[in-house]
Design an enzyme around this catalytic site. Structure first.
Site, PDB file in Angstrom:
ATOM      1  N   ASN A   8       0.853  -1.183   0.000  1.00 46.25           N
ATOM      2  CA  ASN A   8       0.000   0.000   0.000  1.00 46.25           C
ATOM      3  C   ASN A   8       0.900   1.247   0.000  1.00 46.25           C
ATOM      4  O   ASN A   8       1.701   1.430   0.921  1.00 46.25           O
ATOM      5  CB  ASN A   8      -0.880  -0.050   1.261  1.00 46.25           C
ATOM      6  CG  ASN A   8      -1.802   1.139   1.373  1.00 46.25           C
ATOM      7  OD1 ASN A   8      -1.388   2.263   1.123  1.00 46.25           O
ATOM      8  ND2 ASN A   8      -3.030   0.916   1.774  1.00 46.25           N
ATOM      9  N   HIS A  11       1.173   6.046   1.994  1.00 43.12           N
ATOM     10  CA  HIS A  11       1.984   6.921   2.848  1.00 43.12           C
ATOM     11  C   HIS A  11       3.150   7.576   2.122  1.00 43.12           C
ATOM     12  O   HIS A  11       3.745   8.515   2.636  1.00 43.12           O
ATOM     13  CB  HIS A  11       2.401   6.188   4.120  1.00 43.12           C
ATOM     14  CG  HIS A  11       1.186   5.903   4.958  1.00 43.12           C
ATOM     15  ND1 HIS A  11       0.433   6.908   5.506  1.00 43.12           N
ATOM     16  CD2 HIS A  11       0.550   4.754   5.246  1.00 43.12           C
ATOM     17  CE1 HIS A  11      -0.605   6.391   6.125  1.00 43.12           C
ATOM     18  NE2 HIS A  11      -0.559   5.071   5.984  1.00 43.12           N
ATOM     19  N   HIS A  44      -5.507   3.627  -1.452  1.00 46.12           N
ATOM     20  CA  HIS A  44      -6.830   4.001  -0.929  1.00 46.12           C
ATOM     21  C   HIS A  44      -7.150   5.425  -1.379  1.00 46.12           C
ATOM     22  O   HIS A  44      -6.474   6.372  -0.967  1.00 46.12           O
ATOM     23  CB  HIS A  44      -6.783   3.906   0.607  1.00 46.12           C
ATOM     24  CG  HIS A  44      -8.090   4.176   1.280  1.00 46.12           C
ATOM     25  ND1 HIS A  44      -8.265   3.992   2.638  1.00 46.12           N
ATOM     26  CD2 HIS A  44      -9.289   4.595   0.807  1.00 46.12           C
ATOM     27  CE1 HIS A  44      -9.515   4.300   2.966  1.00 46.12           C
ATOM     28  NE2 HIS A  44     -10.155   4.686   1.872  1.00 46.12           N
ATOM     29  N   ARG A  46      -9.272   8.191  -0.768  1.00 50.08           N
ATOM     30  CA  ARG A  46     -10.226   8.626   0.259  1.00 50.08           C
ATOM     31  C   ARG A  46     -11.064   9.778  -0.271  1.00 50.08           C
ATOM     32  O   ARG A  46     -10.634  10.536  -1.143  1.00 50.08           O
ATOM     33  CB  ARG A  46      -9.484   9.065   1.525  1.00 50.08           C
ATOM     34  CG  ARG A  46      -8.725   7.942   2.215  1.00 50.08           C
ATOM     35  CD  ARG A  46      -8.140   8.425   3.528  1.00 50.08           C
ATOM     36  NE  ARG A  46      -9.159   8.537   4.555  1.00 50.08           N
ATOM     37  CZ  ARG A  46      -9.351   7.640   5.526  1.00 50.08           C
ATOM     38  NH1 ARG A  46      -8.566   6.587   5.627  1.00 50.08           N
ATOM     39  NH2 ARG A  46     -10.306   7.806   6.405  1.00 50.08           N
ATOM     40  N   ARG A  50      -6.716  12.825   0.992  1.00 53.12           N
ATOM     41  CA  ARG A  50      -5.619  13.284   1.857  1.00 53.12           C
ATOM     42  C   ARG A  50      -4.266  12.723   1.446  1.00 53.12           C
ATOM     43  O   ARG A  50      -3.248  13.302   1.757  1.00 53.12           O
ATOM     44  CB  ARG A  50      -5.906  12.959   3.329  1.00 53.12           C
ATOM     45  CG  ARG A  50      -5.836  11.495   3.644  1.00 53.12           C
ATOM     46  CD  ARG A  50      -5.947  11.243   5.132  1.00 53.12           C
ATOM     47  NE  ARG A  50      -7.303  11.456   5.626  1.00 53.12           N
ATOM     48  CZ  ARG A  50      -7.780  10.866   6.716  1.00 53.12           C
ATOM     49  NH1 ARG A  50      -7.012  10.072   7.430  1.00 53.12           N
ATOM     50  NH2 ARG A  50      -9.016  11.076   7.111  1.00 53.12           N
ATOM     51  N   GLU A  74      -8.563   0.563  -2.898  1.00 59.27           N
ATOM     52  CA  GLU A  74      -9.392   0.579  -1.684  1.00 59.27           C
ATOM     53  C   GLU A  74     -10.251   1.830  -1.729  1.00 59.27           C
ATOM     54  O   GLU A  74      -9.756   2.908  -2.059  1.00 59.27           O
ATOM     55  CB  GLU A  74      -8.518   0.711  -0.438  1.00 59.27           C
ATOM     56  CG  GLU A  74      -7.819  -0.515  -0.013  1.00 59.27           C
ATOM     57  CD  GLU A  74      -7.048  -0.219   1.266  1.00 59.27           C
ATOM     58  OE1 GLU A  74      -7.322   0.776   1.956  1.00 59.27           O
ATOM     59  OE2 GLU A  74      -6.142  -0.996   1.533  1.00 59.27           O
ATOM     60  N   THR A 105      -8.113   3.575   8.619  1.00 64.18           N
ATOM     61  CA  THR A 105      -9.358   2.817   8.619  1.00 64.18           C
ATOM     62  C   THR A 105      -9.530   2.122   9.970  1.00 64.18           C
ATOM     63  O   THR A 105      -8.744   1.255  10.331  1.00 64.18           O
ATOM     64  CB  THR A 105      -9.332   1.773   7.484  1.00 64.18           C
ATOM     65  OG1 THR A 105      -8.811   2.394   6.314  1.00 64.18           O
ATOM     66  CG2 THR A 105     -10.713   1.239   7.207  1.00 64.18           C
ATOM     67  N   GLU A 155     -11.058  -9.296   3.230  1.00 61.41           N
ATOM     68  CA  GLU A 155      -9.777  -8.961   3.845  1.00 61.41           C
ATOM     69  C   GLU A 155     -10.039  -8.829   5.337  1.00 61.41           C
ATOM     70  O   GLU A 155     -10.839  -7.979   5.752  1.00 61.41           O
ATOM     71  CB  GLU A 155      -9.212  -7.660   3.263  1.00 61.41           C
ATOM     72  CG  GLU A 155      -7.874  -7.299   3.910  1.00 61.41           C
ATOM     73  CD  GLU A 155      -7.209  -6.081   3.273  1.00 61.41           C
ATOM     74  OE1 GLU A 155      -7.524  -5.734   2.109  1.00 61.41           O
ATOM     75  OE2 GLU A 155      -6.365  -5.478   3.954  1.00 61.41           O
ATOM     76  N   HIS A 190      -3.696  -4.494   7.840  1.00 62.92           N
ATOM     77  CA  HIS A 190      -3.767  -3.385   8.798  1.00 62.92           C
ATOM     78  C   HIS A 190      -2.821  -3.608   9.970  1.00 62.92           C
ATOM     79  O   HIS A 190      -2.930  -4.602  10.682  1.00 62.92           O
ATOM     80  CB  HIS A 190      -5.176  -3.132   9.332  1.00 62.92           C
ATOM     81  CG  HIS A 190      -5.369  -1.673   9.660  1.00 62.92           C
ATOM     82  ND1 HIS A 190      -4.919  -1.111  10.821  1.00 62.92           N
ATOM     83  CD2 HIS A 190      -5.889  -0.662   8.936  1.00 62.92           C
ATOM     84  CE1 HIS A 190      -5.171   0.185  10.803  1.00 62.92           C
ATOM     85  NE2 HIS A 190      -5.759   0.483   9.678  1.00 62.92           N
TER      86      HIS A 190
HETATM   87  N1  PXP Z   1      -5.828  -3.027   4.144  1.00 54.39           N
HETATM   88  C1  PXP Z   1      -6.813  -2.113   4.245  1.00 54.39           C
HETATM   89  C2  PXP Z   1      -8.178  -2.500   3.795  1.00 54.39           C
HETATM   90  C3  PXP Z   1      -6.550  -0.814   4.741  1.00 54.39           C
HETATM   91  O1  PXP Z   1      -7.551   0.087   4.818  1.00 54.39           O
HETATM   92  C4  PXP Z   1      -5.230  -0.479   5.098  1.00 54.39           C
HETATM   93  C5  PXP Z   1      -4.927   0.910   5.558  1.00 54.39           C
HETATM   94  O2  PXP Z   1      -5.106   1.800   4.509  1.00 54.39           O
HETATM   95  C6  PXP Z   1      -4.244  -1.456   4.947  1.00 54.39           C
HETATM   96  C7  PXP Z   1      -4.566  -2.727   4.507  1.00 54.39           C
HETATM   97  C8  PXP Z   1      -2.811  -1.182   5.271  1.00 54.39           C
HETATM   98  O3  PXP Z   1      -2.661  -0.953   6.635  1.00 54.39           O
HETATM   99  P1  PXP Z   1      -1.259  -0.451   7.171  1.00 54.39           P
HETATM  100  O4  PXP Z   1      -0.975   0.857   6.525  1.00 54.39           O
HETATM  101  O5  PXP Z   1      -1.482  -0.355   8.639  1.00 54.39           O
HETATM  102  O6  PXP Z   1      -0.254  -1.501   6.792  1.00 54.39           O
END
Ligand code: PXP
Length: 242
Positions: A8, A11, A44, A46, A50, A74, A105, A155, A190
């Site tokens: 992901n 960030h 994601h 949003r 952001r 996402e 999330t 998930e 997550h």
């Molecule tokens: N999976 C989903 C569905 C999420 O919403 C997120 C956070 O955006 C993640 C995975 C990744 O989580 P993390 O950034 O804590 O690894």
């Protein structure tokens, strides 16, 4: 086959947007993750944009098509987001709950409360050839309703597990078993780190991890390619235990 690692890149965009500069570019980050062996990229979009913005989604779609790897978008289950997904056509759409004031999330999607409206959105995405995954807690009623709503994958939300709450690993294992029995593919995500990935991967039935914050954080010290390889190694440690 090894558990799939999807990175992901939200960030990377968070750092970019903090200054309004064009760098660091989440699409360049995605390219480096793919070069290091990631199976796919997750982002994601949003409602408040952001981190990931619409142009990133278009560019990620193009990159993942060129690389023949998976683009997992996402998004919240809103009409705006469904319309974007139908236009962009990610390989996978993961529907997540979204509150404007949350930092990330929090908690899973309530598929039971989503009712017919959510099922309609899942159907619209599925008819367009998009694989639908629902981000839910490892809860029997949520798992059953996910299947009924037409999702192909769930998930499991690993936030509580990542916080070290007792009994969470067993709850995730029960959820994965139930989901497999219902014919659903099982992903997890997550709060995952190099330390907590192996025990999670040892759960039978989990086929995919979505990892963002900790991997991008580790990349500050290791570099992105090495961070991806470190998470791949953590997955390997878990697979040897299972
Ligand atoms: N999976 C989903 C569905 C999420 O919403 C997120 C956070 O955006 C993640 C995975 C990744 O989580 P993390 O950034 O804590 O690894």
């Amino acid at each position: 086959m090894s558990v799939r690692l999807h990175v992901n890149v939200d960030h990377v965009a968070t750092v970019r947007n903090a200054r309004g500069t064009p760098y660091p570019d989440p699409v360049r980050a995605a390219e480096e993750c793919l070069a290091a062996g990631a199976d796919g990229i997750t982002a994601h979009l949003r409602e408040d944009r952001r981190h990931i913005v619409d142009a990133d989604v278009e560019r990620l779609r193009a990159l993942l098509s060129r690389s023949s790897r998976t683009f997992n978008l996402e998004m919240a289950a809103t009409d705006e987001m469904v319309a974007i997904a139908l236009r962009v056509k990610p390989d996978v759409c993961t529907l997540v709950p979204e509150r404007r004031e949350e930092r990330t999330t929090e908690g899973g999607l309530d598929v039971v409360a989503g009712g017919e409206r959510l099922a309609r959105q899942v159907r619209a995405l599925a008819v367009a050839g998009i694989k639908v995954s629902l981000f839910i807690a490892a809860d029997a009623s949520q798992i059953e309703r996910s299947r009924a709503a037409g999702a192909v994958q769930i998930e499991l939300h690993t936030g509580e597990y990542a916080h070290g709450h007792e009994g969470e690993l067993a709850r995730l294992a029960d959820g994965a078993k139930l989901a497999r029995a219902a014919g659903l593919e099982v992903a997890a995500g997550h709060g995952l780190t190099q330390d907590n990935v192996p025990a999670l991967v040892a759960i039978p039935g989990i086929v995919e991890l979505n990892i963002g914050h900790a991997l991008v954080s580790d990349a500050l010290f290791l570099g992105l390619g090495a961070a991806v390889r470190a998470y791949r190694a953590a997955i390997g440690r878990g697979e040897r235990k299972s």
